[in-house]
Write a protein that holds these residues in place. Structure first.
Motif, short mmCIF file in Angstrom:
data_model
loop_
_atom_site.label_atom_id
_atom_site.label_comp_id
_atom_site.label_asym_id
_atom_site.label_seq_id
_atom_site.Cartn_x
_atom_site.Cartn_y
_atom_site.Cartn_z
N GLU A 248 13.06 -3.35 -3.22
CA GLU A 248 12.62 -4.40 -4.14
C GLU A 248 11.63 -3.85 -5.18
O GLU A 248 11.66 -4.21 -6.34
CB GLU A 248 11.94 -5.51 -3.34
N ARG A 249 10.79 -2.96 -4.72
CA ARG A 249 9.77 -2.42 -5.62
C ARG A 249 10.34 -1.41 -6.59
O ARG A 249 9.64 -0.89 -7.45
CB ARG A 249 8.64 -1.79 -4.82
N GLY A 250 11.65 -1.11 -6.43
CA GLY A 250 12.31 -0.23 -7.39
C GLY A 250 12.48 1.17 -6.86
O GLY A 250 11.52 1.77 -6.36
N VAL A 251 13.69 1.65 -6.93
CA VAL A 251 13.96 3.04 -6.58
C VAL A 251 14.79 3.65 -7.70
O VAL A 251 15.43 2.94 -8.47
CB VAL A 251 14.75 3.16 -5.24
N ASP A 252 14.78 4.96 -7.75
CA ASP A 252 15.51 5.65 -8.81
C ASP A 252 16.94 5.90 -8.34
O ASP A 252 17.21 6.88 -7.64
CB ASP A 252 14.80 6.98 -9.12
N TYR A 253 17.81 5.00 -8.75
CA TYR A 253 19.20 5.13 -8.30
C TYR A 253 19.92 6.30 -8.96
O TYR A 253 21.04 6.63 -8.59
CB TYR A 253 19.97 3.83 -8.55
N LEU B 38 0.80 -1.22 0.00
CA LEU B 38 0.00 0.00 0.00
C LEU B 38 0.83 1.28 0.00
O LEU B 38 0.34 2.34 -0.37
CB LEU B 38 -0.92 0.02 1.22
N ALA B 39 2.10 1.18 0.42
CA ALA B 39 2.92 2.39 0.51
C ALA B 39 3.17 2.95 -0.88
O ALA B 39 3.34 2.22 -1.85
CB ALA B 39 4.24 2.08 1.20
N GLU B 40 3.15 4.29 -0.94
CA GLU B 40 3.39 4.97 -2.21
C GLU B 40 4.81 4.79 -2.69
O GLU B 40 5.07 4.70 -3.87
CB GLU B 40 3.10 6.47 -2.05
N ASP B 41 5.74 4.82 -1.75
CA ASP B 41 7.15 4.63 -2.12
C ASP B 41 7.89 3.99 -0.96
O ASP B 41 7.29 3.70 0.09
CB ASP B 41 7.80 5.98 -2.52
N TRP B 42 9.18 3.81 -1.12
CA TRP B 42 9.96 3.11 -0.09
C TRP B 42 10.01 3.87 1.21
O TRP B 42 10.11 3.29 2.29
CB TRP B 42 11.36 2.80 -0.60
N ARG B 43 9.95 5.22 1.12
CA ARG B 43 10.02 6.02 2.35
C ARG B 43 8.77 5.79 3.22
O ARG B 43 8.87 5.63 4.44
CB ARG B 43 10.14 7.51 2.00
N GLU B 44 7.63 5.77 2.54
CA GLU B 44 6.37 5.55 3.27
C GLU B 44 6.34 4.15 3.86
O GLU B 44 5.88 3.95 4.99
CB GLU B 44 5.21 5.74 2.28
N ASP C 39 18.75 9.21 -8.82
CA ASP C 39 18.39 10.36 -8.00
C ASP C 39 19.39 10.47 -6.84
O ASP C 39 19.47 9.59 -5.98
CB ASP C 39 16.96 10.16 -7.47
N VAL C 40 20.15 11.56 -6.84
CA VAL C 40 21.20 11.73 -5.82
C VAL C 40 20.60 11.74 -4.42
O VAL C 40 21.14 11.15 -3.48
CB VAL C 40 21.98 13.04 -6.09
N GLN C 41 19.43 12.37 -4.30
CA GLN C 41 18.79 12.45 -2.98
C GLN C 41 18.46 11.05 -2.46
O GLN C 41 18.68 10.75 -1.28
CB GLN C 41 17.52 13.30 -3.10
N VAL C 42 17.96 10.21 -3.34
CA VAL C 42 17.65 8.83 -2.96
C VAL C 42 18.92 8.12 -2.51
O VAL C 42 18.94 7.43 -1.48
CB VAL C 42 17.01 8.08 -4.16
N GLN C 43 19.98 8.31 -3.28
CA GLN C 43 21.23 7.62 -2.95
C GLN C 43 21.76 8.07 -1.58
O GLN C 43 22.25 7.25 -0.81
CB GLN C 43 22.28 7.91 -4.03
N ILE C 44 21.66 9.36 -1.32
CA ILE C 44 22.13 9.86 -0.01
C ILE C 44 21.31 9.23 1.11
O ILE C 44 21.85 8.74 2.11
CB ILE C 44 22.04 11.41 0.05
N GLU C 45 19.98 9.20 0.93
CA GLU C 45 19.11 8.68 1.98
C GLU C 45 19.31 7.18 2.18
O GLU C 45 19.38 6.70 3.32
CB GLU C 45 17.65 9.00 1.63
N LEU C 46 19.44 6.46 1.08
CA LEU C 46 19.68 5.02 1.21
C LEU C 46 21.02 4.77 1.89
O LEU C 46 21.16 3.84 2.69
CB LEU C 46 19.64 4.35 -0.16
N GLY C 47 22.01 5.63 1.56
CA GLY C 47 23.32 5.49 2.19
C GLY C 47 23.23 5.68 3.70
O GLY C 47 23.86 4.96 4.47
#
Lengths: 744, 354
Positions: free
Chosen positions: A392-397, A359-365, A399-407
């Motif tokens: 698993e559901r896919g993230v935009d690698y 149900l989550a819109e994205d990985w953050r949710e 996107d620098v912001q995503v990479q920083i947050e995942l890091g």
């Protein structure tokens, strides 16, 4: 592990800068025309000056036909780096202050740990901000936790400045806004996962480490969903339940922890019974709907901060989850048309991770939903285990912001730094690295082993220092930020001193008030060589402007004895050659340190005093001082009394000797004056003494015979005056002795 | 980022050199028209304004170099006329015949074109090195730093031998800016296709020490990087073989990295030893490593220059481009910017040479 060296922002490798000095593709042909493009970088600037230079010299002017092109005389100045936008200046200076306070806090923490202060410090450098945790003020705990606490509060303060900057008017450009949003999100996520646990060991108010509040707030502050205007439209609709996004909004609100919003949306559901209609229907407990059941469950949900220990919370949370089963029953489901959707709602509440992911819109949710409902006691260092499923559901690698947050979530701090550095903004990577370093999270030892060729570590500084120096370098071209840049450089342990030494001396002292600030900075940081160089430069400026006194003071500050002596001799020679009394002002202005530094200066001050006394008609005092100075010349005190002034000083005594009303000199004084006369007359440099006025100017004029003849005539006058005064002095002394005997 | 401004130097022949002063607030341009022009930055308008122009030499003026501002507003120029001349700005009330700049000294010892000049770093006093087509590097020192009229030829270093002494030989030089090293010069040795590091030995004689090799043609320019506390030295060379090279000189005797310094700073061990007077003068040799070798220009490279913090290197080549190089955290040198003499897409500048 650092596996890739991306420490230079990729944006700097931008499209070439075109100067337009030749046609497209014509660059290589410049050489055939005997020209070569040459660049020169302007010191402390992002400017590079480029011009078409001659490849070979011509012996005679325009000796051969080079061909003339308009571009030959065009000097282009291009910017190879971004200057700091003036709008950013207040942000840069405000965050420098936060940075400086953080470094002081860390130093004091370190001092406490080393036991230098004797007493444990309980207060850190940061005043509690409006959104900082008040419990921090009386934080007790290990040094590491204190460092983390200080770091967390600095990060909060940085975010406050970011928010303030992002809300300026007129609004920022989209790109600029996005840059700052990325920074805000990264800092807040870092706080939530890695720094806030420092607050949990507060002895006065015991807490245990949980992520719920921090992560929920991070999501709410940085990723507004649903967008407010869309949500408002939805709420205003007559039949919200018919809205295609009705259930999506319910799920989002739940997963994001906005329970009140979720309940208010559910209240618009047709199944919802107001309290009055429920009473009419026989009471809630008799005939509840799923809406009221969800409302009841949410209102009873235990929140971690309400419980002093993790055990208490876990117990309550288990009971609450068990209680959910009571409501999620077929009987209730049968009474609604939205049984499936309510099943999803109960799936979320029960912490069903599959449902949350679905149900989550994205990985953050999904992350926040899982922390809220499925794993409420998960610790910061365990969050990384969720990552596999989250992405698993896919993230935009890309996107620098995503990479920083995942890091940050994955504890891959080199990845965080790498992607922060990819933003064309040294601020974020420099401050992020500093926060990681100061919180003890960044381990420099992790660097290197995975690199195929690692340069000798002793040649390199830490990552933190490298980024701080680069950030400082990016500030230097902006004149108003130069001293801010110096503060950053000053905290760099390996190269800071050397860089400061080379940068400060390049700073122009033309700006009013800049020199004292730079000198104060040098004093504060023990940069004595630089301070001396600044003083020498200031002395040169004063000298060129004809302010000799000020020049001397600067040379004294620079401890440049040779230059001070040179200038003082210049003053004396100037007096001898022109009889100009300007030196009186100079001698009156120089301070005590200068007088102590140079004997001749001290003499000039005393000589000035003599002139002042004479002017004030204090003739006896003036005479005594003159004799005292002349006496000093016989003590071989060359550094005090300039011998070439002997004759002038003797001439200065003449008006005092000629006074009829009072006797200025005593017998001993007259003997000293005679001794001076004898020194001049018997010296093999007699002509030099007598022709001193010219002697000072001898490079130009040579010693004038006329002047010496004139001096010889004056010599007779002085001799007669001395003899006359000696007899007067004896008579005066005899009368005085007689008076004394009579008194006895 | 791609903001470009311009001004016209207004010489009557091609420009040979443009040099910023110590602060970057003044420029001197020199040209084959035998003239020197000094330009001041107008802080209000951010434009370069002509301060003065005058005939400086009797032939093409090839280079100019500013002295440290501690010695006043002073620069030197060198020329095809075999002389080096020292110029000083006069006090406003002392302009002679409307001239703001006066010739303070003329150094005419060279028997060939003076190709390169550079004032020594400030800690060495007011010294000037020049190199000429006669294959000799000359080092002068001002005896009176106030008057500037008396310059003593302190040393002559014969750097040209054999074929490198031919008339079209090209020499270049750069001082070692470090305060913590003995006096050193990097010198491009004409047709030997090398650069050498010369060092003042314990007998006050300049001796060749390290060779910066690997060039396949004449070294056209050499630039010694500001040290910035590094435990090693960096020297960049430009060559007619189309390469830009960066050499790293490591003093292998100064192991141990950093030692404690003032105010919490660390000082390189070499620096600390030098401060303590322990540095053996002119004995050791550096280990020389080529840490970067770029052939990106693909054509003769004429100029290399470091920024004042020694972190960015610029190179100018016959491909019509100026390239900027910067070391990453792990000392990997990368091109960070390219400035092209050409027109950009859609740019039809009126000054473009067609």
């Amino acid at each position: 592990m650092l596996t890739q060296d991306d420490s230079l922002p990729s944006q700097q490798l931008s499209e070439p800068i075109y100067l337009g000095l030749c046609e497209k593709g014509g660059g290589p042909q410049l050489a055939a025309r005997d020209r070569a493009i040459v660049g020169a970088m302007r010191p402390l600037s992002n400017d590079i000056l480029c011009y078409a230079a001659a490849r070979s010299p011509a012996e005679e002017p325009i000796a051969r036909e080079r061909g003339k092109f308009p571009q030959d005389q065009i000097i282009k100045i291009a910017k190879f780096g971004k200057d700091i936008n003036d709008r950013r200046v207040p942000f840069v200076t405000a965050t420098e202050h936060i940075f400086t306070v953080l470094q002081a806090s860390i130093r004091s923490t370190r001092d406490v740990r080393r036991g230098r202060t004797g007493r444990r410090s309980t207060r850190l450098g940061f005043a509690a901000g409006e959104d900082s945790m008040d419990m921090a003020d009386d934080a007790y705990g290990s040094g590491d936790q204190e460092r983390k606490l200080a770091t967390c509060r600095a990060s909060e303060a940085y975010r406050r400045e970011i928010r303030q900057y992002a809300n300026v008017s007129p609004p920022l450009e989209i790109g600029e806004l996005q840059l700052f949003r990325t920074a805000h999100s990264a800092l807040q996520l870092l706080e939530a996962i890695h720094l806030r646990d420092a607050f949990t060991t507060n002895a006065a108010r015991p807490q245990w480490g949980h992520l719920q509040e921090g992560l929920r707030q991070w999501l709410a502050d940085n990723y507004d969903a649903p967008p407010q205007d869309e949500f408002d439209n939805f709420r205003k609709s007559l039949r919200p339940r018919e809205h295609e996004k009705y259930w999506k909004y319910v799920y989002q609100c739940l997963l994001r922890g906005h329970f009140q919003a979720a309940i208010s949306i559910l209240h618009r559901h047709p199944d919802f019974q107001t309290p009055s209609s429920a009473r009419l229907a026989g009471g809630l407990s008799e005939n509840p709907t799923l809406v009221t059941a969800v409302e009841r469950v949410l209102s009873q949900m235990p929140r971690p901060h309400q419980y002093p220990s993790q055990l208490d919370f876990e117990q309550k949370f288990a009971e609450w989850r068990k209680d959910i089963q009571r409501w999620d029953v077929p009987k209730l489901r049968a009474g609604t048309k939205d049984a499936e959707q309510f099943a999803y709602v109960f799936g979320i509440l029960r912490g069903n991770e599959a449902v949350i992911h679905k149900l989550a819109e994205d990985w953050r949710e999904a992350l926040v939903g899982i922390i809220l409902f499925a794993r409420p006691t998960l610790k910061g260092h365990d969050v990384a285990e969720l990552l596999g499923k989250l992405v698993e559901r896919g993230v935009d690698y890309n996107d620098v912001q995503v990479q920083i947050e995942l890091g940050i979530i994955a504890h891959e701090f080199q990845r965080v730094i790498r992607f922060c550095s990819m933003l064309d903004w040294w601020w974020l990577v420099a401050h992020m690295t500093d926060l990681l370093h100061n919180s003890g999270t960044l381990d420099d030892e992790l660097l290197g082993p995975s690199m195929p060729v690692v340069p000798n570590k002793r040649d390199r500084c830490s990552q933190r220092e490298w980024y701080l120096l680069n950030y400082a370098n990016s500030l230097i071209p902006n004149l108003s930020l130069r001293r801010t840049a110096l503060e950053y450089i000053a905290v760099c342990p390996k190269f800071g001193r050397s860089v400061l030494e080379d940068v400060i001396v390049r700073m122009s002292l033309d700006t009013v008030g800049e020199a004292p600030k730079l000198l104060e900075f040098c004093r504060r940081h023990g940069l004595d060589d630089v301070k001396n160089e600044l003083h020498r430069r200031l002395a040169r400026i004063e000298y060129r402007a004809g302010r000799i006194g000020e020049a001397i003071e600067h040379y004294v500050e620079a401890r440049d004895a040779q230059k001070v002596s040179g200038l003082v001799e210049e003053i004396i020679d100037g007096y001898l050659s022109t009889a100009n009394m300007e030196w009186l002002d100079i001698a009156g202005k120089v301070g005590q340190p200068a007088l102590e530094f140079n004997g001749r200066l001290a003499f000039l001050a005393r000589y000035r005093e003599f002139h002042e006394l004479y002017k004030a008609q204090k003739f006896r005092e003036a005479g005594n001082l003159l004799v005292e100075m002349l006496t000093s010349s016989f003590r071989n005190d060359e550094r005090f009394f300039p011998k070439r002034l002997l004759w002038t000083a003797l001439l200065d005594s003449l008006p005092l000797l000629d006074m009829q009303q009072i006797t200025v000199f005593g017998v001993d004084d007259i003997y000293e004056l005679m001794r001076t006369l004898e020194e001049i007359l018997t010296s093999d440099r007699r002509d030099d003494y007598l022709g001193a006025w010219e002697a000072a100017n001898r490079a130009k004029l040579g010693i004038g015979k006329d002047r010496i003849i004139s001096a010889e005539a004056q010599l007779e006058v002085v001799r007669e005056a001395l003899v006359r005064n000696l007899s007067r002095a004896f008579v005066y002394k005899g009368e005085e002795n007689a008076t004394n005997r009579a008194d006895e | 980022m791609n903001e470009v401004t311009q001004f016209s130097a207004g010489h009557e022949d091609l420009i040979h050199d443009v040099a910023y002063d110590f602060y970057g607030n003044r420029l001197v341009t020199c040209s084959s028209d035998q003239k020197l022009k000094v330009w001041d930055m107008d802080r209000q308008t951010n434009l370069w304004v002509l301060n003065d122009t005058w005939k400086g030499h009797d032939s093409s003026i090839l280079k100019a170099s500013w002295a440290h501002p501690e010695y006043g507003q002073v620069f030197a120029s060198c020329s095809f006329d075999r002389s080096v001349r020292i110029w000083e700005e006069q006090k406003h009330d002392a302009y002679t015949g409307g001239r703001k700049w006066v010739e303070k000294a003329r150094l005419a010892d060279s028997k060939g074109t003076v190709q390169d000049i550079e004032f020594a770093p400030n800690h060495l006093g007011l010294k000037l090195a020049s190199c000429s087509a006669d294959g000799i590097v000359r080092i002068y020192e001002a005896m009176d730093v106030i008057q500037l009229s008396h310059w003593t030829l302190m040393d002559e270093i014969e750097v040209g031998t054999g074929s490198s002494k031919e008339p079209d030989a090209h020499y270049c030089l750069s001082w070692c800016p470090s305060r913590f090293q003995p006096q050193m010069l990097a010198i491009g040795c004409g047709k030997e296709n090398i650069a050498k590091v010369y060092r003042l030995d314990s007998h006050n004689r300049w001796q060749p020490h390290e060779v910066l090799g690997g060039h396949n043609d004449i070294v056209t320019d050499v630039a010694w990087a500001p040290n910035m506390g590094r435990s090693y030295q960096l020297i960049a060379t430009a060559s007619k073989d189309g390469h830009v090279r960066i050499f790293k000189l490591t003093d292998e005797n100064t192991r141990g990295g950093a030692v404690g310094g003032v105010g919490g700073w660390q000082q390189p061990a070499a620096a600390a030893a030098a401060v303590a007077g322990l540095t053996p003068k002119g004995k050791k040799k550096f280990r020389v490593d080529t840490v970067a070798d770029f052939s990106d220009h693909g054509a003769e490279v004429w100029r290399v220059e470091w920024n004042v913090t020694g972190t960015i290197l610029s190179s100018s080549g016959d491909d019509g481009k100026v390239r900027l190089w910067k070391a990453s955290f792990l000392d990997e040198w990368k091109c960070i910017s390219i400035i092209s003499a050409e027109q950009g897409v859609g740019d039809y500048g009126e000054n473009a040479m067609r």
